[in-house]
Design an enzyme around this catalytic site. Structure first.
Site, PDB file in Angstrom:
ATOM      1  N   HIS A  24      60.342 -67.555  33.115  1.00 15.91           N
ATOM      2  CA  HIS A  24      59.265 -66.572  33.199  1.00 15.91           C
ATOM      3  C   HIS A  24      59.800 -65.262  33.775  1.00 15.91           C
ATOM      4  CE1 HIS A  24      55.343 -65.123  35.199  1.00 15.91           C
ATOM      5  NE2 HIS A  24      55.213 -64.938  33.900  1.00 15.91           N
ATOM      6  N   ASP A  53      57.978 -59.250  29.467  1.00 15.86           N
ATOM      7  CA  ASP A  53      56.850 -58.363  29.182  1.00 15.86           C
ATOM      8  C   ASP A  53      57.357 -57.026  28.666  1.00 15.86           C
ATOM      9  OD1 ASP A  53      54.680 -60.057  30.685  1.00 15.86           O
ATOM     10  OD2 ASP A  53      56.340 -59.842  32.087  1.00 15.86           O
ATOM     11  N   HIS A  66      56.547 -55.564  33.521  1.00 17.91           N
ATOM     12  CA  HIS A  66      55.276 -56.292  33.504  1.00 17.91           C
ATOM     13  C   HIS A  66      54.084 -55.372  33.729  1.00 17.91           C
ATOM     14  CE1 HIS A  66      51.927 -58.519  35.407  1.00 17.91           C
ATOM     15  NE2 HIS A  66      52.210 -59.421  34.490  1.00 17.91           N
TER      16      HIS A  66
END
Length: 499
Positions: A24, A53, A66
């Site tokens: 992640h 992201d 992000h």
């Protein structure tokens, strides 16, 4: 009890997916999130790929970040979409995490799409889960995927249906993200022929989660040992995680013990932080605990078990009885832990490790597997109809006291500043049930529909964000961990309904 590093000498068992495990934002506990060094670190661990992201610059170039601003994870200020690429490339995206990463730049999408595994790997190229924050980027992303990643397994993921549909129409594999299962989402996925559906950790445990779905099933931010065990047993097609080593170990565990239906083999209680604890001189995120953990042998043969400990954030003294043992197949045993210590600020919680080792026997080679479990530090508070004071942590010896008031009004949670603790332009910030909210001098939030029936309450923290004298940098004063919304902030507390 040994230091955890002394138990990690064995090469970890590597079992391939499914489920496919992605880092992640890379490997965000070890390197600054959404940077090339963080993505490479995920591959060094042996993960199958990574999630990251992407936002667009004012000139339409996709960059890895992000937030919609650069404030939290760079040395800059302002919205990503208001800045040209030339300005963003000058920012330091690593120094906020640790000085050894100072100067690490924001990566371009075209720089990370061709990333290869370290060394001469025979494994498939990394899987990319790319969370797009805006639909206007889809055409440019499609161009870059065609140019740099034609041989890669790609998922274009978004919480926004418009982004998913635009990606699908551009010929890109798609994933709809959501927090919890929803029949309307199922209808959308089936009707629009979306390739994958991703829910938050534990999301597929709902009663309809095991029925046939017309797409790949994924989960995101799967870190808790129990959630990892459930994800690997179900199994999902894949998930992303902030805990690379733990996730890989659990996948190996499920492969080695396919008939085991018990819980996670290392069960540990939470460490409650109590106000006015006499151990507070070592820091207000500290304490003295005597507790009982449990260790279980999930293997169909005897194992030798040795325990280890890693503090991660703060200074601790720990003892366990027993610290080494032999367990028969299926045997469980309690362990008494005595733990003293902590820190001033919330952060990564200590870990208890258990190294399971076994000898060669019929149908098996000798081997070992290292599992861990977090000793989560948290605070609890009951939400009542009358006002309750939330005293913020003094995160340094000279910090001023700060506090908020909290009360319930029907289906609403009401928060207001009592004492800003010297912060200028202070505003209320709160974490509730996995989401972060900002207010002004006060904040009103809707409680989850099932709040009064949630066993153990909901995740919660509250605090203030402002700035100190002579500075515009955001400064937090917190009642518990979870603020700001990153891994460096520790675990949020629990908000409990009155009974």
């Amino acid at each position: 009890m040994r230091e955890a590093s002394e138990l990690e000498s064995d090469a970890p068992l590597f079992i391939p997916g499914p489920p496919w495990i992605l880092g992640h934002r890379g490997s965000p506990r070890e390197a600054p999130e959404n940077t090339t060094v963080s993505l490479r670190r995920a591959l060094i661990h042996g993960l199958d790929g990574f999630e990251y992201d992407v936002h667009g610059t004012i000139d339409g170039e996709p960059v890895l970040i992000h937030d919609d601003t650069v404030t939290r994870t760079t040395d800059g200020r302002g919205a990503v979409g208001d800045k040209p690429l030339t300005e963003l490339l000058q920012l330091d995206a690593g120094g906020w995490f640790h000085k050894r990463f100072a100067g690490e730049p924001l990566p371009l999408l075209e720089e990370v799409l061709p990333l290869e595994r370290p060394g001469d790997s025979a494994l498939d190229p990394p899987i990319h889960m790319i969370e797009l924050k805006e639909s206007g980027l889809v055409d440019r992303v499609a161009q870059l995927v065609e140019a740099f990643a034609r041989d890669r397994s790609i998922r274009i993921a978004s919480f926004h249906r418009s982004v998913v549909l635009a990606a699908r129409d551009a010929g890109l594999p798609t994933m709809l993200l959501a927090h919890r299962p929803d029949e309307d989402d199922l209808g959308f996925v089936r009707r629009e022929r979306i390739d994958a559906h991703g829910l938050e950790a534990g999301g597929w445990a709902w009663p309809g989660g095991d029925r046939t779905w017309p797409c790949e099933r994924w989960e995101w931010s799967v870190d808790d040992p129990g959630d990892l065990l459930a994800a690997c047993r179900r199994p999902l097609f894949g998930f992303n995680t902030n805990e690379a080593r733990r996730a890989l170990a659990v996948r190996a565990l499920c492969h080695l013990t396919p008939d085991d239906e018990g819980g996670y083999p290392l069960a540990v209680p939470e460490l409650e932080i109590l106000p006015g604890d006499p151990f507070a001189p070592a820091g207000e995120w500290a304490g003295r605990w005597t507790l009982v953990a449990s260790i279980r042998n999930p293997f169909p043969h005897a194992v030798d078990v040795e325990l280890g400990f890693a503090g991660r954030n703060g200074a601790f003294e720990v003892a366990a009885e027993p610290s080494a043992m032999t367990l028969a197949a299926g045997e469980a045993r309690p362990i008494e832990l005595r733990l003293v210590g902590g820190s001033f600020s919330p952060g990564a919680d200590p870990l208890l490790f258990a190294r399971f080792a076994w000898k060669a026997g019929p149908g098996r080679s000798a081997g070992a597997l290292l599992l861990d479990a977090p000793l989560t530090r948290l605070r609890r508070v009951v939400l009542r109809d009358h006002s309750t004071r939330l005293d913020c942590l003094r995160e340094s010896p000279r910090a001023r006291a700060a506090s908020l008031s909290m009360r319930r009004s029907g289906r609403w949670l009401m928060l207001a500043i009592e004492d800003a603790g010297g912060l200028a332009e202070a505003q209320v910030v709160a974490h509730l049930d996995g989401r972060t909210h900002f207010g002004a001098r006060s904040l009103r939030l809707p409680l989850p529909d099932d709040f009064d029936h949630r066993r153990g309450g909901v995740s919660f923290s509250a605090g203030l964000v402002g700035h100190g004298e002579g500075s515009t940098d955001p400064l937090y004063r917190r009642w518990a961990g979870g603020l700001p919304a990153d891994l460096l902030s520790g675990s949020p507390g629990r908000l409990l309904p009155a009974v």
